[in-house]
Design a protein around this motif. Structure first.
Motif, mmCIF file in Angstrom:
data_model
loop_
_atom_site.group_PDB
_atom_site.id
_atom_site.type_symbol
_atom_site.label_atom_id
_atom_site.label_comp_id
_atom_site.label_asym_id
_atom_site.label_seq_id
_atom_site.Cartn_x
_atom_site.Cartn_y
_atom_site.Cartn_z
ATOM 1 N N CYS A 1 0.893 -0.007 -7.973
ATOM 2 C CA CYS A 1 0.398 0.132 -9.340
ATOM 3 C C CYS A 1 0.575 -1.188 -10.090
ATOM 4 O O CYS A 1 -0.343 -1.656 -10.778
ATOM 5 C CB CYS A 1 1.174 1.247 -10.024
ATOM 6 N N LEU A 2 1.738 -1.802 -9.910
ATOM 7 C CA LEU A 2 2.022 -3.084 -10.573
ATOM 8 C C LEU A 2 1.070 -4.164 -10.089
ATOM 9 O O LEU A 2 0.559 -4.964 -10.883
ATOM 10 C CB LEU A 2 3.476 -3.470 -10.283
ATOM 11 N N ILE A 3 0.799 -4.175 -8.774
ATOM 12 C CA ILE A 3 -0.104 -5.193 -8.219
ATOM 13 C C ILE A 3 -1.498 -5.039 -8.839
ATOM 14 O O ILE A 3 -2.112 -6.014 -9.267
ATOM 15 C CB ILE A 3 -0.175 -5.079 -6.684
ATOM 16 N N VAL B 1 -7.384 -4.893 -5.049
ATOM 17 C CA VAL B 1 -7.813 -3.851 -4.109
ATOM 18 C C VAL B 1 -6.718 -3.576 -3.088
ATOM 19 O O VAL B 1 -6.473 -2.422 -2.717
ATOM 20 C CB VAL B 1 -9.131 -4.264 -3.427
ATOM 21 N N ILE B 2 -6.012 -4.649 -2.658
ATOM 22 C CA ILE B 2 -4.896 -4.453 -1.722
ATOM 23 C C ILE B 2 -3.823 -3.590 -2.382
ATOM 24 O O ILE B 2 -3.272 -2.659 -1.775
ATOM 25 C CB ILE B 2 -4.318 -5.810 -1.273
ATOM 26 N N GLY B 3 -3.549 -3.869 -3.661
ATOM 27 C CA GLY B 3 -2.566 -3.076 -4.392
ATOM 28 C C GLY B 3 -2.951 -1.610 -4.440
ATOM 29 O O GLY B 3 -2.115 -0.716 -4.268
ATOM 30 N N VAL C 1 -13.359 4.382 -1.699
ATOM 31 C CA VAL C 1 -13.080 3.627 -2.923
ATOM 32 C C VAL C 1 -12.934 2.149 -2.597
ATOM 33 O O VAL C 1 -13.470 1.281 -3.295
ATOM 34 C CB VAL C 1 -11.813 4.177 -3.611
ATOM 35 N N THR C 2 -12.193 1.846 -1.499
ATOM 36 C CA THR C 2 -11.999 0.446 -1.128
ATOM 37 C C THR C 2 -13.337 -0.222 -0.824
ATOM 38 O O THR C 2 -13.603 -1.340 -1.290
ATOM 39 C CB THR C 2 -11.091 0.359 0.109
ATOM 40 N N ALA C 3 -14.178 0.469 -0.058
ATOM 41 C CA ALA C 3 -15.468 -0.115 0.298
ATOM 42 C C ALA C 3 -16.294 -0.382 -0.950
ATOM 43 O O ALA C 3 -16.896 -1.459 -1.109
ATOM 44 C CB ALA C 3 -16.221 0.833 1.239
ATOM 45 N N PHE C 4 -16.308 0.578 -1.849
ATOM 46 C CA PHE C 4 -17.092 0.457 -3.085
ATOM 47 C C PHE C 4 -16.579 -0.715 -3.930
ATOM 48 O O PHE C 4 -17.355 -1.549 -4.417
ATOM 49 C CB PHE C 4 -17.002 1.776 -3.846
#
Lengths: 122, 494
Positions: A26-28, A39-41, A95-98
């Motif tokens: 969440c912080l990232i 996105v990694i976060g 979600v990541t892909a989008f």
């Protein structure tokens, strides 16, 4: 205030890890200026949720929940959270892909993936 | 009974059509819009039938695949759900008619098929969120709605739309992360995913896990506030709703945020029940946040010059009303909130469509340039005026009824200060809507002849229809109020 119980901490270890990972993710997302890192976060955050669900369904010493009629009376782990998390992984994947697709098109517009530089260019 | 299957038919039918549309668009692109209008129109027709049936015959449940809860997924259709389905499909139908003509002006032609896919998915997701009684299934529908609304915003393909859409996606995903974590907590302490079964289990275990219940409520509040844009967490909404194409803005502002609120309170009241809610006093916190939302949203709206941004900030403050009414927890408060869900959909969709018509005819979005508009597009401006006056809360318009009911609710809850807040917010609304109307009618060249709007009928008809609806609801509120009280009683005061 109860005194800190080390054994309680050890027994609930996966839950603490998942809360820690969730907060970190969440912080990232909120603080990193780089969109890819955001996105990694997001993925770290969602993986923490998966870990939590799997830890909930786990029974120590339990067998994988594949029922074999020949061997009765085996202790199985709870299969429901695993099934739920399968859905969760699909959602997280889409979600990541989008988000990555959107970042690509933002990069085409601005030539950068840094939020601070994006703000300057507006 | 045949009507039993209507909610499933709406969900599955629109889901299938949604994924067929891009294929169909390769063959004949111009037919996509009419097909969607027909699909949503049929859904609306069936949902009216469903509403009549539930109103007469009472609520019932559908067990998917024949598995009874707690094992299977249960769709529970009560009067509230039937009313919301009728609202969702009705507005999707109207906006589909509007987008028949408006879409080609804003969206690249080759994206039309995909746009309508997202559109129908959004309708599916919202219908599913309203009817399902299984919280994990609710999460899945919630994600469908979230992704589809992002797709509707980005469809325009401009820089601003892409940026706003990415911001919305990131924040909405954080929100749904919090929600699914809360669902995990509930599953851990109760072992169930079905709302009534969780409530039963929670009665027995609530004293053993006070901290888990606290955390669950906090996570649910943060997650749904992010999704529904409750004041401190509203930051994505103005960008997203103002950079989207007009039909998407109307749909997102008029319906989507409110479906999240309904889902939030469905979980709060269904799972925790009034007992735990009163003990934890989460309602006080929500009341405070929504009071801030009402004032701050109006003040932000006042500072905006762009009409769409002004309307978007107005949504922030109107979301505050709905949260306020629901958090009061009194019969009038909850009735006012539901009434506002209906009435605000009418007003905000009408305002966004009228704003679209103004842009399409004159190319103006800045509210300081609207002088003399009442003479060159009288029909659109008349509808805009009706909706704006209703927003302010002038009697004979529908907005007055909800403000009155909300004031009744605050007196019932024993907080007179909120009545002053409601009056103040009416004045703030007047501050940013009346100058637009004044400019349009009373400035500019007064000698100029009044001419008819130069925009096609599909853009004009929904706006006029909604304005008539606002007048009708304002003049004859009794039928809709009695329907809403019938819907509220079994859900919130069992």
């Amino acid at each position: 205030m109860r005194e800190l119980d080390v054994f309680m901490l050890l027994a609930n270890f996966p839950y603490f890890v998942s809360i820690l990972l969730f907060s970190m993710g969440c912080l990232i997302v909120l603080t990193q200026p780089n969109l890819i890192k955001k996105v990694i976060g997001l993925n770290v955050m969602e993986t923490a949720i998966f870990l939590f669900f799997i830890a909930v369904g786990n029974i120590s010493g339990g067998a994988p929940p594949i029922v074999n009629p020949a061997t009765g009376g085996v202790l199985y782990v709870n299969p429901l959270p695993q099934a739920l998390i399968l859905t969760g992984i699909v959602v997280s994947f889409s979600v990541t892909a989008f988000a990555l697709a959107m970042i690509v098109s933002l990069y085409r517009f601005y030539g950068t993936v840094h939020v601070s530089e994006l703000m300057k260019m507006r | 009974m045949l009507t039993d299957r209507i909610p499933m038919v709406i969900i599955i039918f629109s889901l299938v059509i949604a994924f067929l549309l891009p294929i169909f668009a390769r063959w004949k692109r111009s037919l996509c819009g009419p097909i969607v209008a027909v699909v949503t129109g049929f859904s609306f027709f069936f949902s009216l039938f469903l509403l009549y049936d539930v109103h007469r015959g009472g609520s019932y449940s559908i067990y998917l695949g024949g598995f009874e809860p707690p094992w299977g997924i249960e769709l529970h259709i009560n009067l509230l759900a039937a009313l919301m389905i009728a609202l969702i499909t009705g507005f999707c139908f109207l906006i589909a008619i509007y987008s028949l003509n408006s879409l080609e002006r804003e969206i690249p032609d080759q994206k039309a098929g995909w746009y309508y896919t997202a559109y129908l998915l959004l309708m599916t997701g919202m219908t599913g969120m309203v009817v399902t009684n299984d919280i994990f299934n609710l999460y899945v529908f919630l994600e469908i709605v979230g992704l589809a609304s992002c797709a509707l915003i980005i469809a325009k393909g401009t820089k601003e739309a892409t940026e706003a859409s990415l911001k919305y996606l990131l924040l909405a995903t954080i929100g749904s992360g919090f929600i699914v974590f809360a669902i995990g907590f509930l599953y851990t302490i109760t072992g169930n995913l079905n709302i009534p079964f969780i409530a039963i289990e929670l009665e027995g275990t609530r004293d053993s896990f006070p901290f888990v219940i606290w955390t669950t409520m906090g996570f649910l509040l943060v997650g749904f506030s992010l999704k529904a844009a409750l004041f401190p967490l509203h930051i994505w909404l103005p960008d997203a709703h103002s950079s989207a194409p007009f039909p998407s803005s109307a749909l997102l502002s008029g319906l989507v945020v409110k479906i999240y609120i309904m889902a939030f309170f469905k979980i709060l009241y269904g799972v925790f029940g009034p007992g735990i809610l009163a003990e934890m006093n989460i309602a006080g916190l929500i009341t405070g946040m929504s009071a801030m939302a009402i004032v701050a949203g109006s003040i932000f709206a006042f500072t905006q010059k762009d009409l769409k941004r002004r309307l978007a900030y107005s949504t922030v403050s109107q979301v505050g009303y709905i949260f306020l009414g629901l958090s009061l927890g009194t019969p009038w408060g909850i009735k006012a909130a539901l009434m506002h869900v209906v009435v605000h959909a009418f007003m905000k969709v009408c305002l966004f469509m009228a704003a679209g018509n103004i842009l399409f005819q004159t190319g103006k979005r800045n509210v300081t340039l609207f002088s003399g508009l009442g003479r060159i597009m009288p029909v659109t401006m008349a509808s805009f005026t009706v909706a704006a006056l209703s927003m302010v809360g002038i009697p004979i318009f529908a907005g007055f009824i909800t403000k009155y009911a909300l004031a009744m609710g605050s007196i019932e809850a024993g907080s007179r200060g909120l009545v002053a807040l409601i009056v103040l917010s009416g004045l703030l609304n007047a501050m940013y809507y009346l100058p637009i109307i004044w400019q349009a009618y009373f400035t500019g060249n007064q000698k100029e002849k009044v001419v008819m709007d130069r925009i096609p009928l599909p853009l004009l008809a929904p706006v006029v229809l909604l304005a008539c609806g606002i007048l009708y609801l304002g003049l004859f509120p009794a039928p809709i109020l009695s329907l809403i009280s019938g819907a509220v009683e079994p859900v919130f005061f069992p």
